[in-house]
Write an enzyme that holds these catalytic residues in place. Structure first.
Site, PDB file in Angstrom:
ATOM      1  N   LYS A   7      13.864   2.841   4.932  1.00 47.45           N
ATOM      2  CA  LYS A   7      14.115   1.398   5.111  1.00 47.45           C
ATOM      3  C   LYS A   7      13.666   0.617   3.881  1.00 47.45           C
ATOM      4  CE  LYS A   7      10.967  -1.219   7.263  1.00 47.45           C
ATOM      5  NZ  LYS A   7      10.493  -2.452   6.622  1.00 47.45           N
ATOM      6  N   ASN A   8      12.480   0.940   3.373  1.00 46.49           N
ATOM      7  CA  ASN A   8      11.932   0.116   2.299  1.00 46.49           C
ATOM      8  C   ASN A   8      12.596   0.378   0.950  1.00 46.49           C
ATOM      9  OD1 ASN A   8      10.370  -1.149   4.139  1.00 46.49           O
ATOM     10  ND2 ASN A   8       8.475  -0.064   3.637  1.00 46.49           N
ATOM     11  N   CYS A  38       3.490 -13.117   9.195  1.00 46.82           N
ATOM     12  CA  CYS A  38       4.148 -12.195  10.099  1.00 46.82           C
ATOM     13  C   CYS A  38       3.088 -11.471  10.884  1.00 46.82           C
ATOM     14  CB  CYS A  38       5.021 -11.224   9.333  1.00 46.82           C
ATOM     15  SG  CYS A  38       4.035 -10.026   8.459  1.00 46.82           S
ATOM     16  N   ARG A  79       1.427 -13.659   4.665  1.00 44.51           N
ATOM     17  CA  ARG A  79       2.046 -12.843   3.607  1.00 44.51           C
ATOM     18  C   ARG A  79       2.463 -13.794   2.481  1.00 44.51           C
ATOM     19  NH1 ARG A  79       4.758  -7.999   6.207  1.00 44.51           N
ATOM     20  NH2 ARG A  79       5.365  -7.383   4.107  1.00 44.51           N
ATOM     21  N   ASP A 131       1.284   1.894   5.656  1.00 46.47           N
ATOM     22  CA  ASP A 131       2.283   1.987   6.736  1.00 46.47           C
ATOM     23  C   ASP A 131       2.054   3.204   7.633  1.00 46.47           C
ATOM     24  OD1 ASP A 131       3.419  -0.242   5.630  1.00 46.47           O
ATOM     25  OD2 ASP A 131       5.084   0.811   4.676  1.00 46.47           O
ATOM     26  N   ARG A 147      13.503  -2.071  13.907  1.00 47.41           N
ATOM     27  CA  ARG A 147      13.630  -2.561  12.523  1.00 47.41           C
ATOM     28  C   ARG A 147      13.548  -1.403  11.532  1.00 47.41           C
ATOM     29  NH1 ARG A 147       9.019  -5.715  11.254  1.00 47.41           N
ATOM     30  NH2 ARG A 147       9.945  -5.401   9.224  1.00 47.41           N
TER      31      ARG A 147
HETATM   32  N1  EPU Z   1       0.518 -10.284  -1.747  1.00 45.32           N
HETATM   33  C1  EPU Z   1       0.080 -11.523  -2.185  1.00 45.32           C
HETATM   34  N2  EPU Z   1       0.998 -12.328  -2.821  1.00 45.32           N
HETATM   35  C2  EPU Z   1       2.289 -11.950  -3.022  1.00 45.32           C
HETATM   36  C3  EPU Z   1       2.716 -10.676  -2.575  1.00 45.32           C
HETATM   37  C4  EPU Z   1       1.798  -9.859  -1.941  1.00 45.32           C
HETATM   38  O1  EPU Z   1      -1.063 -11.902  -2.016  1.00 45.32           O
HETATM   39  O2  EPU Z   1       3.056 -12.732  -3.611  1.00 45.32           O
HETATM   40  C5  EPU Z   1      -0.436  -9.384  -1.060  1.00 45.32           C
HETATM   41  C6  EPU Z   1      -0.027  -9.118   0.403  1.00 45.32           C
HETATM   42  O3  EPU Z   1      -0.464 -10.163   1.257  1.00 45.32           O
HETATM   43  C7  EPU Z   1      -0.666  -7.805   0.694  1.00 45.32           C
HETATM   44  C8  EPU Z   1      -0.584  -7.094  -0.664  1.00 45.32           C
HETATM   45  O4  EPU Z   1      -0.388  -8.105  -1.638  1.00 45.32           O
HETATM   46  O5  EPU Z   1      -1.998  -8.000   1.057  1.00 45.32           O
HETATM   47  C9  EPU Z   1       0.512  -6.045  -0.763  1.00 45.32           C
HETATM   48  O6  EPU Z   1       1.758  -6.596  -0.444  1.00 45.32           O
HETATM   49  P1  EPU Z   1       3.133  -6.076  -1.069  1.00 45.32           P
HETATM   50  O7  EPU Z   1       3.767  -7.232  -1.751  1.00 45.32           O
HETATM   51  O8  EPU Z   1       2.909  -4.827  -1.834  1.00 45.32           O
HETATM   52  O9  EPU Z   1       3.933  -5.738   0.252  1.00 45.32           O
HETATM   53  P2  EPU Z   1       5.448  -6.071   0.563  1.00 45.32           P
HETATM   54  O10 EPU Z   1       6.280  -5.876  -0.640  1.00 45.32           O
HETATM   55  O11 EPU Z   1       5.536  -7.368   1.259  1.00 45.32           O
HETATM   56  C10 EPU Z   1       6.130  -3.632   1.173  1.00 45.32           C
HETATM   57  C11 EPU Z   1       6.714  -2.941   2.385  1.00 45.32           C
HETATM   58  C12 EPU Z   1       5.671  -2.887   3.488  1.00 45.32           C
HETATM   59  C13 EPU Z   1       4.466  -2.103   2.950  1.00 45.32           C
HETATM   60  C14 EPU Z   1       3.933  -2.799   1.679  1.00 45.32           C
HETATM   61  C15 EPU Z   1       2.771  -2.048   1.035  1.00 45.32           C
HETATM   62  C16 EPU Z   1       9.047  -3.465   2.224  1.00 45.32           C
HETATM   63  C17 EPU Z   1      10.236  -4.146   2.774  1.00 45.32           C
HETATM   64  N3  EPU Z   1       7.896  -3.670   2.828  1.00 45.32           N
HETATM   65  O12 EPU Z   1       5.778  -4.944   1.609  1.00 45.32           O
HETATM   66  O13 EPU Z   1       6.260  -2.151   4.549  1.00 45.32           O
HETATM   67  O14 EPU Z   1       3.453  -2.099   3.920  1.00 45.32           O
HETATM   68  O15 EPU Z   1       4.987  -2.907   0.709  1.00 45.32           O
HETATM   69  O16 EPU Z   1       3.153  -0.758   0.716  1.00 45.32           O
HETATM   70  O17 EPU Z   1       9.181  -2.707   1.275  1.00 45.32           O
HETATM   71  C18 EPU Z   1       6.582  -1.494   6.780  1.00 45.32           C
HETATM   72  O18 EPU Z   1       7.512  -0.790   6.374  1.00 45.32           O
HETATM   73  O19 EPU Z   1       6.134  -1.421   7.951  1.00 45.32           O
HETATM   74  C19 EPU Z   1       5.971  -2.467   5.859  1.00 45.32           C
HETATM   75  C20 EPU Z   1       5.194  -3.459   6.267  1.00 45.32           C
END
Ligand code: EPU
Length: 420
Positions: free
Chosen positions: A24-25, A118, A123, A309, A401
């Protein structure tokens, strides 16, 4: 909408073979990337997921023509005539934020609403917006919407991320592939899904190097041509079915897996006492017939560390392993919502901020529980397989999802599980 439930009757030992779905990701940023490529992109190994449907609807709103035949998705992005992500889709799927970089790259402007918090807590998107501003994007707020424009075009920049955010790394890459000049991302995310995205973009004519390491360099090119790509196997779904094998003291062969992406997961299962063998290019054999014990401490980290995850899934398994397991969650501030639901099934889990202490119990008992989020919901399915009696899981839209027909997959290897 009809509210569905998953009903699991525990106590069956799983045995058989499961082909693991595509990730998915990876699929979501790949679908966003198709909006940058003129012509017809063909993506293979695409699971049927509600998040993928939402991404399809976004592409549709932009003017792309999308179709699915079995696990093959085709996106014709010859014409992109809109630059707006509708509010309902933005709220439905937080990761729709990854469309921002792609729409900016294709249209030079974008209007979108800010995604809220969320199930995993707040986030923020400051890493995304701060980076795009460095690349010449002007962002103006307008009553819950963000208007992004690029008066002088998007240009390359040197960006150092405060944290190796997966989504921010992907967004910067998508905005940078057709920007003027070169972009360097320092402290970039190293996750396999980032590498999959860059592999696809390079097939389309992009010039990206360094993905998988902490510095990624993107030389802007004039335009991208549509291409064909196969989505990588889902490492979190693989870990989920490994947990299902272990908690039922079963024996599974998982096919269509990517061994290298699981380097932090295999040692934990071995510590627990499972026999895990990889063979061929894509197969994993897991046998959990010996006596199992707690793995001790599990700490989540960015890749190649143990993935956040997989934490809820492993927590469900450790709930019935002899000994104490201590989890330390380092990626999200609020990722233990499943602990309370597992406790309703008889687990003994105590959460103190980023730490969760699991005292293994002899048995869990079926009860009515609610999926708190995607992986937390899947964790309840894992636990349900080991419960005495029947577990009824509601709010399963979270599970849909990210898991393609989880009940059919588990039934095919001997579980007593159905959707009603
Ligand atoms: N963060 C910030 N500011 C930002 C972006 C992130 O503070 O602008 C913080 C977040 O709050 C979090 C950390 O940085 O504490 C990591 O967040 P990241 O941006 O890496 O996560 P994401 O891109 O929103 C993706 C996956 C998640 C997975 C995370 C970490 C997708 C669609 N989602 O989320 O997947 O947990 O990376 O590996 O790729 C899941 O599949 O269940 C899921 C939540």
């Amino acid at each position: 909408m009809v509210k569905q439930k998953i009903i699991v009757e525990g106590g069956r030992r799983l045995q058989g073979e499961i082909p693991v779905q595509g990730a998915k990701n990876s699929l979501l940023p790949l679908l966003a990337a198709t909006a940058l490529c003129k012509g017809k992109t063909v993506l293979h190994n695409c699971p049927r997921l509600t998040d993928a449907d939402a991404a399809f609807r976004i592409l549709d709103c932009l003017g792309c023509k999308c179709s699915r035949e079995s696990s093959v998705l085709t996106v014709d992005a010859e014409q992109v005539c809109d630059n707006q992500v509708p509010d309902d889709l933005m709220q439905e799927m937080r990761s729709s934020i990854v469309f921002l970089g792609a729409i900016l790259g294709r249209c030079g402007s974008c209007r979108w609403s800010t995604p809220g918090g969320c199930e995993l807590g707040p986030r923020p998107i400051n890493y995304h917006t701060d980076s795009l501003k460095k690349m010449g994007v002007v962002i103006e707020e307008d009553g819950g919407f963000m208007n992004c424009t690029t008066p002088k075009g998007i240009h390359g920049a040197k960006i150092s991320l405060p944290f190796p955010s997966v989504g921010a790394t992907e967004n910067i890459i998508l905005a940078a592939v057709t920007a003027k000049g070169a972009t360097e991302i320092h402290n970039a995310a190293k996750e396999p899904e980032v590498v999959d995205l860059t592999d696809f973009l390079n097939k389309c004519g992009a010039k990206i190097s360094g993905a998988g390491g902490s510095t990624i360099v993107i030389e802007g090119v004039k335009e991208l041509r549509a291409s064909e790509h196969t989505v990588i196997p889902d490492r979190i779904v693989t870990a989920t079915y490994m947990c299902c094998a272990a908690i039922t003291r079963g024996e599974l062969v998982l096919t269509n897996t990517k061994h290298d992406d699981l380097s932090a997961v295999f040692p934990i299962f071995e510590k627990i006492g499972c026999s895990v063998y990889t063979y061929g290019s894509d197969k994993i054999y897991i046998n959990a017939r010996k006596s199992l014990v707690s793995p001790g401490k599990v700490t989540t980290h960015v890749h190649p560390g143990f993935p956040t995850d997989s934490q809820p899934l492993l927590m469900a398994l450790t709930a019935v392993l002899p000994g104490t397991t201590i989890f330390e969650e380092n990626i999200f501030s609020c990722r233990y919502n499943h602990a309370g639901e597992l406790n309703r099934l008889g687990a003994k889990i105590d959460v103190r901020e980023r730490i969760a202490v699991v005292e293994g119990v002899k048995r869990l008992s079926g009860a009515n529980v609610k999926a708190p989020d995607l992986r937390g919901g899947a964790a309840l399915v894992v636990a349900g397989l080991a419960c005495e009696g029947v577990t009824k899981i509601s709010r399963i839209s979270h599970i849909d999802r990210g898991y393609e027909a989880i009940e059919d997959v588990l039934r095919s290897v001997g579980a007593s599980i159905k959707r009603v």
